[in-house]
Design a protein around this motif. Structure first.
Motif, mmCIF file in Angstrom:
data_model
loop_
_atom_site.group_PDB
_atom_site.id
_atom_site.type_symbol
_atom_site.label_atom_id
_atom_site.label_comp_id
_atom_site.label_asym_id
_atom_site.label_seq_id
_atom_site.Cartn_x
_atom_site.Cartn_y
_atom_site.Cartn_z
ATOM 1 N N VAL A 141 0.874 -1.175 0.000
ATOM 2 C CA VAL A 141 0.000 0.000 0.000
ATOM 3 C C VAL A 141 0.910 1.223 0.000
ATOM 4 C CG1 VAL A 141 -1.946 -1.106 1.182
ATOM 5 C CG2 VAL A 141 -0.155 0.010 2.525
ATOM 6 N N GLY A 142 0.334 2.415 -0.263
ATOM 7 C CA GLY A 142 1.213 3.575 -0.274
ATOM 8 C C GLY A 142 0.582 4.853 -0.774
ATOM 9 N N GLN A 143 -0.711 5.034 -0.483
ATOM 10 C CA GLN A 143 -1.354 6.273 -0.922
ATOM 11 C C GLN A 143 -1.136 7.416 0.052
ATOM 12 O OE1 GLN A 143 -5.376 4.250 -0.289
ATOM 13 N NE2 GLN A 143 -6.012 6.397 -0.271
ATOM 14 N N MET A 144 -0.730 7.094 1.293
ATOM 15 C CA MET A 144 -0.510 8.118 2.311
ATOM 16 C C MET A 144 0.637 7.688 3.209
ATOM 17 S SD MET A 144 -0.928 10.929 3.783
ATOM 18 C CE MET A 144 -2.081 11.542 2.545
ATOM 19 N N CYS A 145 1.284 8.651 3.827
ATOM 20 C CA CYS A 145 2.352 8.375 4.784
ATOM 21 C C CYS A 145 1.750 7.768 6.051
ATOM 22 C CB CYS A 145 3.089 9.669 5.114
ATOM 23 S SG CYS A 145 4.377 9.478 6.370
ATOM 24 N N ILE A 146 2.328 6.678 6.540
ATOM 25 C CA ILE A 146 1.807 6.025 7.736
ATOM 26 C C ILE A 146 1.958 6.925 8.964
ATOM 27 C CG2 ILE A 146 3.981 4.871 8.312
ATOM 28 C CD1 ILE A 146 0.383 3.424 8.670
ATOM 29 N N LYS A 147 2.837 7.940 8.872
ATOM 30 C CA LYS A 147 2.998 8.867 9.993
ATOM 31 C C LYS A 147 1.848 9.867 10.083
ATOM 32 C CE LYS A 147 8.037 8.522 10.000
ATOM 33 N NZ LYS A 147 9.322 9.228 9.818
ATOM 34 N N ASN A 148 1.032 9.945 9.050
ATOM 35 C CA ASN A 148 -0.177 10.772 9.092
ATOM 36 C C ASN A 148 -1.253 9.951 9.802
ATOM 37 O OD1 ASN A 148 -2.417 12.389 8.668
ATOM 38 N ND2 ASN A 148 -1.954 12.786 6.522
ATOM 39 N N LYS A 149 -1.149 9.926 11.113
ATOM 40 C CA LYS A 149 -1.902 8.946 11.902
ATOM 41 C C LYS A 149 -3.392 9.223 12.003
ATOM 42 C CE LYS A 149 2.332 7.758 14.285
ATOM 43 N NZ LYS A 149 3.174 7.910 15.473
ATOM 44 N N GLY A 150 -3.815 10.425 11.634
ATOM 45 C CA GLY A 150 -5.232 10.728 11.690
ATOM 46 C C GLY A 150 -5.927 10.641 10.344
ATOM 47 N N TYR A 151 -5.184 10.269 9.289
ATOM 48 C CA TYR A 151 -5.745 10.282 7.929
ATOM 49 C C TYR A 151 -6.884 9.280 7.792
ATOM 50 C CZ TYR A 151 -5.954 10.275 2.834
ATOM 51 O OH TYR A 151 -6.368 10.369 1.523
ATOM 52 N N GLN A 152 -8.028 9.762 7.325
ATOM 53 C CA GLN A 152 -9.231 8.943 7.217
ATOM 54 C C GLN A 152 -9.516 8.572 5.764
ATOM 55 O OE1 GLN A 152 -11.531 7.815 9.495
ATOM 56 N NE2 GLN A 152 -10.695 8.743 11.362
ATOM 57 N N LEU A 153 -9.866 7.318 5.543
ATOM 58 C CA LEU A 153 -10.377 6.876 4.248
ATOM 59 C C LEU A 153 -11.899 7.019 4.309
ATOM 60 C CD1 LEU A 153 -8.149 3.695 3.845
ATOM 61 C CD2 LEU A 153 -7.862 5.888 2.667
ATOM 62 N N LYS A 154 -12.365 8.206 3.987
ATOM 63 C CA LYS A 154 -13.777 8.526 4.176
ATOM 64 C C LYS A 154 -14.699 7.728 3.268
ATOM 65 C CE LYS A 154 -12.727 13.217 5.759
ATOM 66 N NZ LYS A 154 -12.861 14.669 5.511
ATOM 67 N N ASN A 155 -14.168 7.292 2.117
ATOM 68 C CA ASN A 155 -15.007 6.512 1.201
ATOM 69 C C ASN A 155 -14.930 5.007 1.461
ATOM 70 O OD1 ASN A 155 -12.425 5.997 0.333
ATOM 71 N ND2 ASN A 155 -12.757 6.632 -1.797
ATOM 72 N N GLY A 156 -14.149 4.612 2.470
ATOM 73 C CA GLY A 156 -14.059 3.192 2.807
ATOM 74 C C GLY A 156 -13.277 2.374 1.804
ATOM 75 N N ILE A 157 -12.425 3.019 0.998
ATOM 76 C CA ILE A 157 -11.631 2.316 -0.006
ATOM 77 C C ILE A 157 -10.151 2.606 0.217
ATOM 78 C CG2 ILE A 157 -11.066 2.181 -2.478
ATOM 79 C CD1 ILE A 157 -14.009 2.782 -3.064
ATOM 80 N N ILE A 158 -9.349 1.558 0.244
ATOM 81 C CA ILE A 158 -7.893 1.732 0.317
ATOM 82 C C ILE A 158 -7.303 1.347 -1.028
ATOM 83 C CG2 ILE A 158 -7.487 -0.592 1.279
ATOM 84 C CD1 ILE A 158 -5.100 0.664 2.818
ATOM 85 N N LYS A 159 -6.350 2.145 -1.481
ATOM 86 C CA LYS A 159 -5.676 1.886 -2.747
ATOM 87 C C LYS A 159 -4.419 1.057 -2.478
ATOM 88 C CE LYS A 159 -7.291 5.839 -5.436
ATOM 89 N NZ LYS A 159 -7.922 4.972 -6.444
ATOM 90 N N THR A 160 -4.410 -0.171 -2.931
ATOM 91 C CA THR A 160 -3.227 -1.001 -2.832
ATOM 92 C C THR A 160 -2.422 -0.874 -4.127
ATOM 93 O OG1 THR A 160 -4.224 -3.025 -3.720
ATOM 94 C CG2 THR A 160 -4.537 -2.576 -1.375
ATOM 95 N N ILE A 161 -1.215 -1.427 -4.102
ATOM 96 C CA ILE A 161 -0.300 -1.272 -5.238
ATOM 97 C C ILE A 161 0.034 -2.646 -5.807
ATOM 98 C CG2 ILE A 161 1.997 -0.484 -5.935
ATOM 99 C CD1 ILE A 161 1.733 1.401 -3.357
ATOM 100 N N LYS A 162 -0.205 -2.803 -7.091
ATOM 101 C CA LYS A 162 0.154 -4.053 -7.784
ATOM 102 C C LYS A 162 1.315 -3.749 -8.731
ATOM 103 C CE LYS A 162 -1.715 -7.802 -10.615
ATOM 104 N NZ LYS A 162 -1.187 -8.846 -9.707
ATOM 105 N N LEU A 163 2.409 -4.476 -8.543
ATOM 106 C CA LEU A 163 3.578 -4.281 -9.392
ATOM 107 C C LEU A 163 3.359 -4.870 -10.766
ATOM 108 C CD1 LEU A 163 6.439 -5.174 -6.871
ATOM 109 C CD2 LEU A 163 5.595 -2.891 -7.463
ATOM 110 N N ALA A 164 3.990 -4.258 -11.755
ATOM 111 C CA ALA A 164 3.883 -4.728 -13.141
ATOM 112 C C ALA A 164 4.599 -6.082 -13.281
ATOM 113 C CB ALA A 164 4.496 -3.710 -14.065
#
Length: 289
Positions: A266-289
């Protein structure tokens, strides 16, 4: 090819401990940065202070550089460990550095702390640094960028050396029970390297590294990429987003734990941004080519 875009990092420069954490633990600094039991105590205190569901180690970006022989100023509770004196001035000196010995030194203590925390039922985030952050401890950045311009083949050899070390660290982390590996290399970001070098690093180093890591990851471990790294992979067409519907809004850090076993990266946000909310309930994961 797509274009690499930058991510404005505001968390990488955070240093030191809050006064509340220092008073609560009653630990002595900088000794607290050196022993596994004090590291574990600090990690738990930070977790409770920040009201998150994971412990994080280490408390600086100098760990691998020190393990390779770098000179470190351990600082205090106000300013954590940082590079002291450069030990390399040439590519030959950099290439001649010994492999990391994970059985001794501060890096061994960090892994012991990770094991203890895992046995106590904690989720453990281990911060692993990329090559430019590691080199920043060992050599003046001016020499590093000069090498890139004048001797790219030698620079590739140096990057290959660090790729092997990072892969070994990932393996040791998993042995120690780490279930969340955070990778970042802000010193090698687009804002510092520029577009041309960023593309070259993504193709010759970053993508091969994560393809190798992908093969080594067990189902109980996930890699949390710094968004700078994510965008470098996306911008060179080495990766693509894949959405996972969580079913409900939640914090990004909670979502990262929830999708362990469903995604490698995963990697859409810095893990140190501890209050960051996924308001739409979707997390973007990363698939390598």
């Amino acid at each position: 090819m797509s274009k690499i875009i930058d991510f404005q990092c505001t968390y990488d420069n955070s240093v030191g401990m809050s006064k509340e954490i220092v008073e609560k633990t009653n630990l002595k600094f900088p000794q607290a940065y050196k022993n596994w039991d004090s590291m574990a105590q600090l990690a738990i205190a930070i977790k409770e202070h920040d009201d998150v569901n994971f412990c994080e180690l280490p408390f600086c970006h100098t760990l691998e550089g020190e393990a390779l022989g770098g000179s470190i100023n351990y600082g205090d509770e106000n300013i954590g460990p940082r590079a002291k004196d450069y030990i390399c001035t040439t590519a030959e000196e950099m290439l001649g550095l010994p492999e990391i010995d994970y059985s001794k030194g501060r890096i061994a203590e960090v892994l012991k702390a990770c094991r203890y925390l895992e046995e106590e039922g904690e989720n453990v985030v281990l911060y692993i640094s990329g090559p430019f952050t590691i080199m920043n401890v060992l050599m003046d950045p001016r020499h590093i960028f000069k090498l890139f311009r004048k001797n790219p083949e030698t620079m590739k050899a140096i990057l290959d050396k660090f790729r092997k070390e990072i892969l070994r660290f990932v393996e040791e982390a998993q042995k120690a029970g780490v279930n969340m590996i955070s990778y970042g290399d802000s010193t090698g970001g687009l804002n510092i390297l520029g577009p041309k070098l960023s593309e070259a690093v993504a193709e010759m180093f970053t993508y091969p590294l994560f393809k190798s890591i992908e093969e080594k990851l067990c189902d109980e471990t996930i890699v949390l990429l710094c968004p700078k790294t994510t965008f470098a992979l996306l911008g060179t067409d080495k990766a693509q987003w894949e959405d996972i519907n969580l079913g409900t809004p939640m914090k990004y850090s909670e979502a990262c734990i929830k999708v362990i076993g469903q995604a490698k990266f995963v990697g859409q946000m810095c893990i140190k941004n501890k209050g960051y909310q996924l308001k739409n309930g979707i997390i973007k994961t990363i698939k390598l080519a």
